[in-house]
Scaffold this motif. Structure first.
Motif, short mmCIF file in Angstrom:
data_model
loop_
_atom_site.label_atom_id
_atom_site.label_comp_id
_atom_site.label_asym_id
_atom_site.label_seq_id
_atom_site.Cartn_x
_atom_site.Cartn_y
_atom_site.Cartn_z
N TRP A 130 -58.34 -49.24 4.36
CA TRP A 130 -56.95 -49.13 4.35
C TRP A 130 -56.11 -48.41 5.55
O TRP A 130 -56.93 -47.28 5.96
N LYS A 131 -55.08 -48.74 5.88
CA LYS A 131 -54.55 -48.38 7.23
C LYS A 131 -52.97 -47.98 6.82
O LYS A 131 -52.24 -48.48 6.09
N LYS A 132 -52.81 -46.73 7.19
CA LYS A 132 -51.53 -46.09 7.31
C LYS A 132 -50.96 -46.16 8.59
O LYS A 132 -51.40 -45.79 9.73
N GLU A 133 -49.72 -47.02 8.87
CA GLU A 133 -49.01 -47.03 10.08
C GLU A 133 -47.97 -45.52 9.77
O GLU A 133 -47.35 -45.88 9.13
N VAL A 134 -48.07 -44.90 11.06
CA VAL A 134 -47.26 -43.69 11.07
C VAL A 134 -46.18 -43.98 12.12
O VAL A 134 -46.62 -44.12 13.30
N TRP A 135 -44.66 -43.82 11.84
CA TRP A 135 -43.79 -44.20 12.78
C TRP A 135 -43.01 -43.01 12.84
O TRP A 135 -43.15 -42.18 12.12
N ALA A 136 -42.04 -42.88 13.74
CA ALA A 136 -41.07 -41.59 13.95
C ALA A 136 -40.41 -41.19 12.60
O ALA A 136 -40.19 -40.15 12.34
N ASP A 137 -39.88 -42.41 11.76
CA ASP A 137 -39.11 -42.37 10.69
C ASP A 137 -39.80 -42.82 9.31
O ASP A 137 -39.06 -42.99 8.48
N GLY A 138 -40.83 -42.72 9.19
CA GLY A 138 -41.60 -43.05 8.11
C GLY A 138 -43.11 -43.51 8.34
O GLY A 138 -43.84 -43.22 9.34
N GLU A 139 -43.68 -43.98 7.21
CA GLU A 139 -45.05 -44.27 7.00
C GLU A 139 -45.41 -45.14 5.93
O GLU A 139 -44.52 -45.40 5.17
N ARG B 213 -45.47 -54.87 13.45
CA ARG B 213 -44.45 -55.48 12.47
C ARG B 213 -43.13 -54.97 12.91
O ARG B 213 -42.13 -54.60 12.04
N GLY B 214 -42.71 -55.01 14.20
CA GLY B 214 -41.53 -54.78 14.83
C GLY B 214 -41.26 -53.26 14.90
O GLY B 214 -40.10 -52.88 15.28
N ARG B 215 -42.22 -52.52 14.74
CA ARG B 215 -41.80 -51.19 14.78
C ARG B 215 -42.64 -50.26 15.55
O ARG B 215 -43.93 -50.59 15.78
N GLU B 216 -42.30 -49.20 16.17
CA GLU B 216 -42.93 -48.29 16.90
C GLU B 216 -43.91 -47.51 16.32
O GLU B 216 -43.30 -46.49 15.39
N VAL B 217 -45.20 -47.50 16.48
CA VAL B 217 -46.13 -46.76 15.93
C VAL B 217 -46.29 -45.55 16.70
O VAL B 217 -46.53 -45.24 17.72
N THR B 218 -46.57 -44.27 15.86
CA THR B 218 -46.80 -43.07 16.54
C THR B 218 -48.32 -42.88 16.46
O THR B 218 -48.98 -42.30 17.20
N TYR B 219 -48.92 -43.01 15.21
CA TYR B 219 -50.31 -43.06 15.10
C TYR B 219 -50.66 -43.79 14.03
O TYR B 219 -49.84 -44.13 13.05
N LEU B 220 -52.02 -43.94 13.90
CA LEU B 220 -52.61 -44.80 12.64
C LEU B 220 -53.61 -43.64 11.72
O LEU B 220 -54.28 -42.78 12.29
N GLU B 221 -53.80 -43.93 10.73
CA GLU B 221 -54.59 -43.27 9.76
C GLU B 221 -55.57 -44.30 8.73
O GLU B 221 -54.93 -45.10 8.31
N TYR B 222 -56.73 -44.20 8.89
CA TYR B 222 -57.51 -45.17 8.03
C TYR B 222 -58.20 -44.36 6.85
O TYR B 222 -58.99 -43.17 7.09
N ASP B 223 -58.41 -45.06 5.85
CA ASP B 223 -59.30 -44.55 4.82
C ASP B 223 -60.23 -45.70 4.36
O ASP B 223 -59.93 -46.88 4.32
N ALA B 224 -61.10 -45.39 3.58
CA ALA B 224 -62.25 -46.42 3.10
C ALA B 224 -62.89 -45.94 1.82
O ALA B 224 -63.17 -44.62 1.72
N TYR B 225 -63.37 -46.84 1.25
CA TYR B 225 -64.53 -46.53 0.05
C TYR B 225 -65.85 -46.81 1.02
O TYR B 225 -66.19 -47.60 1.17
N PRO B 226 -66.20 -45.74 1.81
CA PRO B 226 -67.37 -45.98 2.68
C PRO B 226 -68.50 -46.63 2.14
O PRO B 226 -68.99 -47.35 2.80
N GLU B 227 -69.03 -46.23 0.96
CA GLU B 227 -70.23 -47.05 0.52
C GLU B 227 -70.17 -48.38 0.20
O GLU B 227 -70.86 -49.30 0.59
N MET B 228 -68.88 -48.63 -0.37
CA MET B 228 -68.73 -50.04 -0.60
C MET B 228 -68.57 -50.90 0.71
O MET B 228 -68.75 -52.32 0.92
N ALA B 229 -67.63 -50.25 1.67
CA ALA B 229 -67.34 -50.72 3.01
C ALA B 229 -68.52 -51.20 3.78
O ALA B 229 -68.75 -52.27 4.25
#
Length: 141
Positions: A121-130, A39-55
């Motif tokens: 769910w995905k968290k995008e982490v950038w140098a200046d936010g997330e 989405r036009g931003r440089e990503v540092t890393y990603l973090e994923y979370d889930a409701y594992p049983e339902m997923a």
């Protein structure tokens, strides 16, 4: 058919091999990886979370749909959660089918359904936010 939510690195070769069988003339693997720009931003890393049983239930449901709609002979759906570095594997979807067109169509459908009904769910982490980005929660036709 295999479904799994994991915190471990995913080996697509193992997953692809697990769906190979003598009824199938095609084995197709979709590999989703962490990219540098989103989405036009440089990503540092990603973090994923889930409701594992339902997923996992939703992923199994999708594999059932693939069997009905696309005549797949086997399938596997593995998604990683936790911190994911750039270039690492996030999701592997592998299907086997009698013919290649069925396998291609099944993989395309599975990716769309993943984004629409699986509670990950995905968290995008950038140098200046997330920012957390939820699953879309919309049905795919």
């Amino acid at each position: 058919m295999k479904v799994e939510i994991t915190t471990e690195a995913i080996d697509p070769t193992v997953i692809s091999s697990s769906v190979k069988n003598i009824e199938a003339g095609a084995v197709l693997t979709f590999l989703g990886t962490a990219r540098k720009t989103s989405r036009g931003r440089e990503v540092t890393y990603l973090e994923y979370d889930a409701y594992p049983e339902m997923a996992e239930k939703k992923m199994a449901f999708i594999l059932g749909e693939l069997k009905e709609k696309y005549n797949i002979t086997d399938g596997a759906f593995v998604h990683r959660i936790g911190r994911v570095e750039l270039g690492e594997n996030i999701v592997v979807i592998a299907v086997s089918a009698p013919h290649s067109q069925e396998a291609f169509d099944a993989c395309r459908y599975a990716v769309k359904r993943l984004k629409s009904i699986v509670p990950i769910w995905k968290k995008e982490v950038w140098a200046d936010g997330e920012e957390w980005i939820g699953y879309e929660g919309e049905l795919y036709e």
